[in-house]
Design a protein around this motif. Structure first.
Motif, mmCIF file in Angstrom:
data_model
loop_
_atom_site.group_PDB
_atom_site.id
_atom_site.type_symbol
_atom_site.label_atom_id
_atom_site.label_comp_id
_atom_site.label_asym_id
_atom_site.label_seq_id
_atom_site.Cartn_x
_atom_site.Cartn_y
_atom_site.Cartn_z
ATOM 1 N N ASN A 173 30.983 5.379 49.148
ATOM 2 C CA ASN A 173 30.394 6.082 48.845
ATOM 3 C C ASN A 173 31.848 7.109 47.715
ATOM 4 N N TYR B 112 24.191 8.080 42.063
ATOM 5 C CA TYR B 112 24.586 9.231 43.240
ATOM 6 C C TYR B 112 23.305 9.691 43.347
ATOM 7 N N LYS C 146 20.622 8.426 45.440
ATOM 8 C CA LYS C 146 20.999 8.983 47.093
ATOM 9 C C LYS C 146 20.602 10.288 47.435
ATOM 10 N N LYS D 292 22.627 8.780 53.272
ATOM 11 C CA LYS D 292 23.298 8.507 52.658
ATOM 12 C C LYS D 292 23.347 9.490 51.966
ATOM 13 N N GLU E 171 25.365 12.466 50.001
ATOM 14 C CA GLU E 171 27.258 12.796 50.466
ATOM 15 C C GLU E 171 26.914 13.774 49.437
ATOM 16 N N ASN F 83 29.417 15.850 46.540
ATOM 17 C CA ASN F 83 31.033 15.474 45.835
ATOM 18 C C ASN F 83 31.141 16.348 45.180
#
Length: 900
Positions: free
Chosen positions: A123, A160, A163, A168, A170, A172
């Protein structure tokens, strides 16, 4: 020891270098050995360190060896990430950042891919310096460095975005902010940066429009797009057109402020000399046609748009070049590899949307693009096809309002001396068939006469598109009194062109005839012999791909005329050539063999007992296919290194064939089942990992329950948990079939299914909570749920207040059939036992019971008693208020059926 100070062993290093160099040798045997060695090397704990060592030593190793080591390192990271020590990963990340400045373009490109993989497997939060570092490089005066940084950032964003929505995912800030940074780069001075930025942002809008809104300023993106709207770069123009399409597809309100400018731009680009730009712009009209506000948006521009679409429907030079070998007489030529490939047949299974009998599902039909009509599928999606699809979609929105503009244009095209323009006019006439039918009816006799005349054109392209356009008007052709005039003419001319010297036209005529048969149905019965004689001639003439359409047409004939096909003279005409093909094909992976099996499945259903003389040999072949495939799958599961996973398609078709035989032969089929190991194999196919296998297996199992439950009884308790596992709405058609099987089990087992009732009920309740899948699945689940209530009322009754409304809403749309009868008996049983639970949604019960056309007398009496009981319990005043809520049609139906 510090990873940076790690040193390789010369022998191991030389072995790896040798493998990397061998991997570039164009020899299949060497390549096989290379792959084996790489797989073995990946098990070495220092393999990643060796690859890093090769990467960083630019003086010692050639560029291609270093670039390849980065690719192999990327693959190694992808498969063994969790086992790589943290220090090695950290060192790898640092090397990636340094190598972004490498002098080799190939090495830099490979490193960007490695960075993307590290982000995907890990990540961004564990590598906080990567984005700031790359952003600094992005501002470099060295264009090679900045473009490589852009490539890396682009891949990070791609990973990204992919995902998003997974486990998974995230959050960010730097990544979200990076998406915003790309918006500012849309107007960069560098073409490559503009291009890649728009490409990424379009992807972000398409795939993750909801999740990117926080940091995605769509207004700013729109404004920046207008800064490059006159960009000279063709790729940028295509991407800008794609962006505007995406704004429309995602219904982003930001587009409203600029809608006039965007439409003007798109009108201009739809006529662009570069076909790819025009195609991407044309997608905008297709996207707009899907909006409920389409008419309001496009009314001011429709007069200008329609002529553009019509002009774009003329064959391009590219399409003509692609078709150059299949325009003239080519029946003597073998089919090319492009023609002999997997081919999607039409839906040959019973359709629950159309049939009154509720049952299993087997799939869906072809899309607009896949049909033979507008062009061969291998040409791909073209401006011609997109324009025709757009015209079709717009006609559904505007209807007859389009005709004052379009009608003169189509007439002009049809009267053109240029056969390609004439062909585009025929295509346009077909495209508007659904949307403008009412306005065209007065002119259709003249148009149909014109089309029948065009079937004699010297140009095969004209004849091909005429077949398709005729097929679009088959519904009107079958209407009385039109059918009296056109039925035999249309049938005869299509049958004639089965034998055309042009193979593409053979297929177009067959495809149109399939539609003809579907619309004609029992009108075909007097002409079955005539049609079969034409089919018989085709067997003597056809090459590979035309057979696929021939089998399709025979299957549709069987569906359309049903057991009227079961006459000895018809069987003697049809079955010998089919069985000759069946017996002469040894390779059951052959696409033509699988199409033949689908055809025979429909024929078996139609012929019923007439199929019996051919059943044993077909049953044996089907069983062989299933046996071999199940055995191969088991071998692969037990030893994947030694065995390959087999293709399951033949097994799916074999199940379908057995299903057709079970439906057609009925009790005659039982002897085949009892004398074979079919049930043992079905234990595996019912729980196969592929839904395409489970789907027909479930349907076959349900038929076997109806035919020979006593034979299944000894193993049914092993299979019921498997059936219940298939009650998963994510796989809606398999779920439908599993629910149908549960209904059959309820009827066959009665209250002996009680040990499983709570498990079944739990799955059914979960499915019925959100009715957002295919309609037939919810209908089947509702009926099976109510049937479960008939045999296990104590388990289902407590849930009546929850299930009454959705079950009634689903069952009201089911035609009269045995399954519906059982479902309503169960529902009535539940209401009688727990009438208070039905009070709040009783209007839905009334609506559902009014959906019968012919209801059995005992069930009718039960429903009547429930309605009278509710009326009496409510009191005259309350009942009057309740009854007045009913629509007039519902009141009329209740009165007619139940005297209420």
């Amino acid at each position: 020891m510090d990873v940076a100070e790690w040193t390789p062993h010369d022998e191991a290093l030389n072995s790896i270098i040798e493998v990397l160099r061998d991997s570039l040798v164009p020899d299949s045997e060497i390549q096989r050995k290379v792959q084996e060695k790489i797989i073995m090397m990946q098990k070495h704990p220092d393999f990643a360190n060796y690859l890093l060592y090769i990467l960083r030593n630019s003086q010692a190793y050639e560029e291609h060896v270093r670039a390849l080591s980065a690719i192999i390192l990327k693959n190694n990271v992808s498969t063994t990430y969790d086992t790589i020590p943290i220090p090695v990963l950290n060192q790898m990340k640092q090397e990636c950042l340094h190598l972004m400045l490498d002098s080799s373009k190939d090495v830099r490109a490979s490193i960007t891919t490695l960075i993307g993989t590290l982000i995907w497997k890990g990540n961004v939060s564990s590598w906080p310096d990567v984005i700031p570092y790359l952003c600094n490089l992005l501002d470099s005066s060295d264009s090679q460095v900045s473009e490589t940084a852009l490539m890396a950032l682009f891949k990070i964003c791609e990973e990204y975005l992919s995902k998003r929505g997974t486990e998974k995912e995230e959050s960010n800030e730097s990544l979200n902010a990076l998406v915003s940074k790309f918006i500012t780069l849309v107007s960069s001075d560098r073409t490559v940066i503009r291009r890649d930025s728009i490409k990424l942002l379009n992807q972000a809008m398409q795939d993750n429009s909801a999740t990117t809104k926080i940091h995605f300023d769509s207004k700013m993106y729109l404004n920046n797009l207008f800064q490059v709207i006159e960009d000279d770069d063709i790729e940028v123009q295509k991407l800008v057109c794609q962006a505007f399409c995406t704004f429309m597809e995602t219904r982003d309100v930001a587009i409203l402020s600029q809608i006039h400018n965007i439409i003007e731009f798109m009108l201009q680009k739809t006529e662009h000399e570069e076909t790819e730009v025009a195609l991407q712009a044309c997608e905008f009209w297709l996207a707009t046609a899907k909006l409920t506000t389409c008419r309001d948006i496009l009314i001011p521009y429709i007069d200008r748009l329609l002529p553009i679409l019509l002009r774009n429907m003329k064959y391009s030079e590219y399409e003509l070049d692609a078709l150059r070998n299949c325009i003239g007489v080519d029946e003597h030529l073998d089919d090319k590899p492009d023609d002999i490939r997997p081919f999607n047949m039409r839906n040959s299974a019973r359709s629950n949307e159309d049939d009154s009998d509720l049952g299993y599902c087997n799939g869906e039909g072809d899309s607009y693009e896949q049909t033979d009509a507008i062009g061969e599928p291998y040409i791909g999606w073209t401006l011609r096809k997109c324009s025709a699809a757009s015209l079709d979609a717009l006609s559904l929105k505007f209807g007859d309002e389009m005709l004052p503009v379009l009608f003169p244009l189509i007439r002009e095209a049809l009267n053109s001396g240029d056969f390609l323009i004439k062909e585009s006019g025929i295509l346009a006439l077909g495209a508007i068939a659904d949307g403008c039918m009412n306005g065209l009816k007065m002119c259709l006799p003249g148009f149909i006469d014109y089309l029948l005349n065009c079937m004699n054109s010297d140009h095969s392209l004209v004849r091909v598109i005429t077949c398709w356009t005729l097929s679009r008007y088959m519904g009107w052709i079958m209407e009385e009194p039109t059918a009296e005039h056109y039925f035999i003419q249309v049938m005869t001319i299509l049958l004639k062109h089965f034998l055309d010297g042009n193979k593409r036209l053979q297929r177009a005529a067959l495809s149109a005839f399939c539609i003809f048969q579907e619309e004609a149905r029992l009108k075909l019965v007097p002409y079955i012999d005539f049609v079969l004689q034409a089919f018989l001639l085709c067997f003597k003439k056809y090459k590979f791909r035309s057979y696929l359409l021939l089998y399709d047409a025979i299957g549709v004939l069987a569906q359309s005329v049903g057991n009227n096909l079961n006459k000895l003279e018809y069987i003697n005409l049809l079955l010998p050539p089919l069985m000759h093909k069946f017996n002469s094909t040894e390779d059951y992976y052959d696409e033509q063999f699988m199409a033949l099996m689908e055809c025979l499945s429909n024929v078996a259903i139609a012929l019923e007992g007439g199929f019996l003389p051919y059943a044993e040999v077909i049953y044996s072949r089907c069983l062989l296919i299933i046996n071999e495939t199940v055995t191969s799958i088991q071998c692969y599961i037990e030893n994947p290194d030694e065995f390959e996973l087999p293709d399951r398609d033949p097994m799916c078709v074999a199940h379908d064939m057995l299903l057709g035989m079970a439906i057609g032969l009925k009790t005659y089929f039982v002897k085949f089942v009892t004398n074979s190991n079919l049930l043992q194999n079905m234990y595996y196919t019912l729980q196969d990992e592929m839904v395409q296998v489970r789907q027909p297996a479930l349907a076959l199992y349900g038929e076997l329950i109806k035919l020979c439950f006593d034979h299944l009884n000894s193993t049914v308790h092993e299979c019921i948990p498997i059936i219940i596992e298939n009650l998963d709405k994510r796989y809606d058609i398999a779920c439908n079939n599993a629910a149908w099987v549960i209904g059959k089990l309820c009827i066959a087992m009665g209250n002996k299914i009680e040990p499983y009732a709570n498990q079944i009920l739990e799955r059914f309740l979960e499915i019925m909570q959100t009715m957002n899948g295919i309609k037939t699945m919810y209908q089947t689940v509702a009926i099976s749920l109510c049937t479960l209530g008939l045999v296990c009322p104590d388990q289902v009754m407590p849930h009546l207040s929850v299930i009454l409304r959705p079950c009634c809403q689903a069952m009201r749309n089911v035609g009269d059939c045995e399954e519906k009868d059982m479902g309503f008996r169960g529902l009535c049983e539940l209401v009688v036992r727990n009438p208070l639970a039905a009070v709040n949604d009783f209007i839905y019960f009334c609506d559902a019971v009014a959906s019968w056309n012919e209801i059995r007398s005992d069930l009718k009496e039960t429903v009547t008693n429930i309605l009278i009981g509710f009326k009496n319990h409510s009191g005259e005043g309350n009942w009057s208020g309740f009854y007045e809520q009913f629509p007039p049609l519902l009141k009329m139906r209740l009165n007619k059926l139940y005297g209420i």
